[in-house]
Enzyme design. Structure first.
Site, PDB file in Angstrom:
ATOM      1  N   ASP A  41     -34.134  45.138 -20.566  1.00 15.44           N
ATOM      2  CA  ASP A  41     -32.938  45.407 -21.368  1.00 15.44           C
ATOM      3  C   ASP A  41     -32.048  46.343 -20.553  1.00 15.44           C
ATOM      4  O   ASP A  41     -32.397  47.512 -20.352  1.00 15.44           O
ATOM      5  CB  ASP A  41     -33.371  46.053 -22.694  1.00 15.44           C
ATOM      6  CG  ASP A  41     -32.189  46.525 -23.531  1.00 15.44           C
ATOM      7  OD1 ASP A  41     -31.030  46.332 -23.096  1.00 15.44           O
ATOM      8  OD2 ASP A  41     -32.424  47.086 -24.618  1.00 15.44           O
TER       9      ASP A  41
ATOM     10  N   TYR B  81     -18.892  43.737 -31.320  1.00 13.40           N
ATOM     11  CA  TYR B  81     -18.705  42.994 -30.068  1.00 13.40           C
ATOM     12  C   TYR B  81     -17.358  43.349 -29.445  1.00 13.40           C
ATOM     13  O   TYR B  81     -17.281  43.718 -28.278  1.00 13.40           O
ATOM     14  CB  TYR B  81     -18.788  41.500 -30.369  1.00 13.40           C
ATOM     15  CG  TYR B  81     -18.713  40.604 -29.164  1.00 13.40           C
ATOM     16  CD1 TYR B  81     -19.726  40.609 -28.200  1.00 13.40           C
ATOM     17  CD2 TYR B  81     -17.642  39.716 -28.990  1.00 13.40           C
ATOM     18  CE1 TYR B  81     -19.664  39.769 -27.100  1.00 13.40           C
ATOM     19  CE2 TYR B  81     -17.578  38.874 -27.893  1.00 13.40           C
ATOM     20  CZ  TYR B  81     -18.589  38.898 -26.955  1.00 13.40           C
ATOM     21  OH  TYR B  81     -18.528  38.057 -25.855  1.00 13.40           O
TER      22      TYR B  81
ATOM     23  N   LYS C 206     -16.830  45.474 -25.914  1.00  9.38           N
ATOM     24  CA  LYS C 206     -16.196  44.898 -24.731  1.00  9.38           C
ATOM     25  C   LYS C 206     -14.938  45.684 -24.362  1.00  9.38           C
ATOM     26  O   LYS C 206     -14.621  45.833 -23.178  1.00  9.38           O
ATOM     27  CB  LYS C 206     -15.864  43.425 -24.975  1.00  9.38           C
ATOM     28  CG  LYS C 206     -17.092  42.518 -25.067  1.00  9.38           C
ATOM     29  CD  LYS C 206     -17.801  42.341 -23.730  1.00  9.38           C
ATOM     30  CE  LYS C 206     -18.887  41.270 -23.793  1.00  9.38           C
ATOM     31  NZ  LYS C 206     -19.610  41.118 -22.511  1.00  9.38           N
TER      32      LYS C 206
END
Ligand code: UDP
Length: 312
Positions: free
Chosen positions: A56, A145, A149
């Site tokens: 991860d 999300y 970003k």
């Protein structure tokens, strides 16, 4: 070159790895396999020049070899995937991006951030140019999300300005092709699988909302050009051929020869009403434009899913 691809076991990442191997590079993939699969890398791993490290990247990137390029694609990317993993999505966009940037800084490597058209949110400007700041709900469900970003873009820019790191920020618009996961929930994979099984096509809302679909091989060519060029400012990558979701349904029904009916389901909250990239910057800076038209791309994708579902 030695190259790191985070998220290299995913849909776009695995196609990128194949393209890098084809041009002679060696690739180390870091992927926690939360949405990607080792099967996507089957031919890459068989080449002997690709290594998969299951890790991860929000926890760190243990890379003991010197690299020349870092492509940072790791993140859940389909709306159902990131809505199911909000904290992990924020972590990989922030800490994961920082670890990938640090790796590039250590080796003086070119760094590419896979950003997204979601930074434009539900856009007021249409088509979207890179100069548009976007219309994102910072506390809506998609914010995990979108804001991850947007933060990743800010962090990448700070590394460029503070450490003179050569960086590329690409804003990826809707992309489709083989290796989209069957249960991924995105419009193309859903409609193709539903059509092939003779199930109803689930159109969310009226279906008048638009998207612009880019075939994955075109997108991957753009990623390679962008990373080599390290332009610094964001660059849109996508196919400007804008279609309504109903148009997409009709195209896929035709390509599969399916008699499935269309059913309407509720529109997800904050689902953008329209989306089309302005790709002038990609054309000018990278000499890039998409070469595969949507109908041809859909045919190739249908062939892939028919095989995967054991139907043809
Ligand atoms: N969509 C749909 N039916 C589906 C899946 C998606 O009508 O089974 C719609 C969705 O509401 C959106 C568009 O198709 O307007 C694209 O959705 P997708 O999840 O592929 O990507 P997005 O662009 O929203 O990230």
């Amino acid at each position: 070159m030695n190259i790191v691809v985070t998220g290299g076991a995913g849909f776009i990442g695995s196609h990128l790895v194949d393209a890098l191997l084809a041009r002679g590079d060696s690739v180390v993939v870091f992927d926690d396999l939360s949405t990607g699969t080792p099967e996507n890398l089957a031919s890459a791993l068989a080449s002997g020049r690709c290594e998969l490290r299951v890790q991860d990247v929000s926890q760190g990137i243990d890379c003991d070899i010197r690299v020349q390029e870092v492509y940072h694609l790791a993140s859940p990317a389909s709306p159902p995937a990131y809505l199911a993993h909000p904290l992990e999505t924020l972590a990989v966009g922030s800490e994961g991006t920082r670890h990938a940037l640090e790796l590039a800084r250590r080796d003086g490597a070119n760094f590419l951030l896979a950003s997204t058209s979601e930074v434009y949110g539900d856009p007021v400007e249409h088509p979207q140019r890179e100069s548009y700041w976007g219309n994102v709900n910072p506390v809506g469900p998609r914010s995990v999300y979108d804001e991850a970003k947007r933060f990743a873009e800010a962090l990448t820019t700070a590394y460029r300005c503070t450490h003179q790191l050569p960086v590329a920020i690409v804003r990826i618009f809707n992309t489709f092709g083989p290796r989209l996961a069957e249960g991924d929930g995105r419009v193309v994979s859903n409609f193709i699988c539903q059509s092939l099984r003779g199930e109803p096509l689930t159109v969310y809302g009226t279906g008048e909302q638009t998207r612009s679909l880019c075939y994955v091989s075109d997108l991957v060519r753009g990623l390679q050009l962008a990373c080599a060029t390290a332009f610094g400012e964001p660059i849109n990558l996508g196919n400007p051929n804008e279609m309504t979701v109903l148009d997409i349904a009709t195209l896929i029904l035709g390509a599969t020869g399916s008699a499935s009916e269309i059913v309407h389901q509720p529109l997800p909250q904050d689902d953008p009403t329209r989306r089309r990239p302005d790709i002038e910057r990609a054309a000018t800076v990278l000499g890039w434009s998409p070469a595969i038209d949507v109908a041809t791309g859909i045919e190739m994708t249908v062939t892939h899913f028919a095989k995967q579902l054991g139907l043809r």
